[in-house]
Write a protein that holds these residues in place. Structure first.
Motif, PDB file in Angstrom:
ATOM      1  N   MET A 290       0.809  -1.225   0.000  1.00 51.77           N
ATOM      2  CA  MET A 290       0.000   0.000   0.000  1.00 51.77           C
ATOM      3  C   MET A 290       0.846   1.281   0.000  1.00 51.77           C
ATOM      4  O   MET A 290       0.650   2.187   0.817  1.00 51.77           O
ATOM      5  N   LEU A 291       1.765   1.354  -0.934  1.00 46.90           N
ATOM      6  CA  LEU A 291       2.611   2.544  -1.009  1.00 46.90           C
ATOM      7  C   LEU A 291       1.810   3.750  -1.487  1.00 46.90           C
ATOM      8  O   LEU A 291       1.066   3.680  -2.450  1.00 46.90           O
ATOM      9  N   GLY A 292       1.996   4.853  -0.797  1.00 45.84           N
ATOM     10  CA  GLY A 292       1.358   6.102  -1.195  1.00 45.84           C
ATOM     11  C   GLY A 292       2.400   7.119  -1.617  1.00 45.84           C
ATOM     12  O   GLY A 292       3.494   6.757  -2.052  1.00 45.84           O
ATOM     13  N   ARG A 293       2.047   8.379  -1.504  1.00 45.92           N
ATOM     14  CA  ARG A 293       2.950   9.468  -1.884  1.00 45.92           C
ATOM     15  C   ARG A 293       3.180  10.389  -0.696  1.00 45.92           C
ATOM     16  O   ARG A 293       2.287  10.617   0.119  1.00 45.92           O
ATOM     17  N   GLU A 294       4.383  10.945  -0.609  1.00 40.10           N
ATOM     18  CA  GLU A 294       4.668  11.905   0.460  1.00 40.10           C
ATOM     19  C   GLU A 294       4.037  13.255   0.140  1.00 40.10           C
ATOM     20  O   GLU A 294       3.866  13.623  -1.022  1.00 40.10           O
ATOM     21  N   VAL A 295       3.696  13.975   1.184  1.00 42.73           N
ATOM     22  CA  VAL A 295       3.147  15.323   1.053  1.00 42.73           C
ATOM     23  C   VAL A 295       4.226  16.363   1.353  1.00 42.73           C
ATOM     24  O   VAL A 295       4.320  17.387   0.675  1.00 42.73           O
ATOM     25  N   PHE A 296       5.044  16.093   2.334  1.00 35.51           N
ATOM     26  CA  PHE A 296       6.103  17.016   2.763  1.00 35.51           C
ATOM     27  C   PHE A 296       7.010  17.370   1.589  1.00 35.51           C
ATOM     28  O   PHE A 296       7.501  16.497   0.870  1.00 35.51           O
TER      29      PHE A 296
END
Length: 315
Positions: A139-145
């Protein structure tokens, strides 16, 4: 006493305040009154306190011959034929500013939930599909920072989103009808869409912004980008967005508003895993909704007494 129509129960004791100076005709159902019912009840009223679910068009305004003020319990007023009402001498009031921070909070919630697959992860557990404790590609997502956020519309809510984005060390770009003195880079709409990792719709709905985000605009966005809309559903062409989400033009979306509300149960959005859906919760905090009730009732009373409302719509 003033004779007024109120189309929804309000949080707090603000109807009690109104009742001291007004005779209240209250629609008690959570569903909006049918148009014919609304026309019947508004025709002898001095004022009306409505919400965004009541469409106040020319026909309704024409039967309300005594109406002096329409106070809407919302920051938006596209549900009212404002120009026609004003031409008939009716004052229109609204509740801006008070819901700014709550809506900006929700926008950031949608950003995080979309990028980090929070709602999807919740569903995995509830459905009993979490079968392996942990592995590197789960379940890899994306960073926001540190990413680039593009804000369409730099009004109160846009500025509040900007402040939050700075806390995440994001590069902020924006597009608006006019430039603002803010710590962000102005880009035209196409460049913003091509550049941004997160595109935030925070514009008002009008003839210029209707379907502003259409198929052509969605195709400009990066394949790993996200569209977030907590403004007005009709700014985004929903059919085009469904196509973009289905065919992978963009990575995902977070939506609090829709072209038709409630969202139809057979909407294709419901079955897409790469979109987070919330039921128009932008201002839905106890603090904000009670403050909105205060402003809406005070606006109504002030206008009825011939005094200056706190917030009046002007053209």
């Amino acid at each position: 006493m003033f004779n007024i129509l109120v189309t929804k129960e309000l949080p707090g004791d603000w109807l009690g305040l109104l009742g001291k100076e007004c005779k209240i005709d209250l629609w008690k159902d959570v569903y909006p009154p049918p148009k014919q019912c609304l026309m019947q009840h508004i025709k002898d009223k001095d004022g009306a306190l409505v919400t965004l679910t009541e469409k106040i068009d020319k026909e309704i305004i024409d039967v309300a011959s005594k109406l002096k003020v329409i106070s809407t319990y919302s920051v938006g007023y596209d549900h009212i034929d404002v120009r026609y009402a004003i031409s008939k001498g009716i004052i229109i009031t609204y509740t801006p500013e008070v819901l700014t921070e709550a809506t900006a909070d929700l926008i950031f919630g949608l950003i995080l939930a979309s990028a980090r697959r929070i709602a999807e992860g919740d569903r995995v557990i509830r459905k009993g599909q979490w079968n392996t404790p942990w592995y590197p590609t789960f379940m890899l997502g994306r960073e926001v920072f540190g990413k680039t956020i593009g804000i369409i519309g730099m009004g109160r809510i846009g500025k509040a989103v900007l402040r939050r984005a700075k806390g995440f060390s994001m590069r902020v770009v924006y597009y608006s009808r006019e430039r603002h003195n803010v710590d962000a880079e102005y880009l035209n709409l196409d460049e913003l869409l091509k550049t941004s990792d997160f595109v935030i719709v925070s514009a008002e709905l009008n003839e210029l912004t209707y379907h502003m985000i259409n198929e052509d605009k969605l195709r400009l966005m990066k394949k790993d980008s996200f569209l977030i809309n907590a403004s007005r559903g009709k700014i985004v062409d929903e059919k085009a967005l469904i196509k973009a989400l289905t065919e992978g033009w963009i990575a995902g979306a977070g939506l609090d508003v829709f072209e038709n509300e409630p969202l139809p149960r057979d909407s294709k959005l419901v079955n897409l895993e790469n979109v987070v859906l919330t039921p128009h919760l932008g201002s839905a905090t106890v603090e904000t909704r009670e403050r909105m009730a205060e402003i809406a009732t005070k606006n109504l009373l002030l206008a009825l007494k011939g005094e200056k409302p706190i917030y009046e719509v002007r053209f």
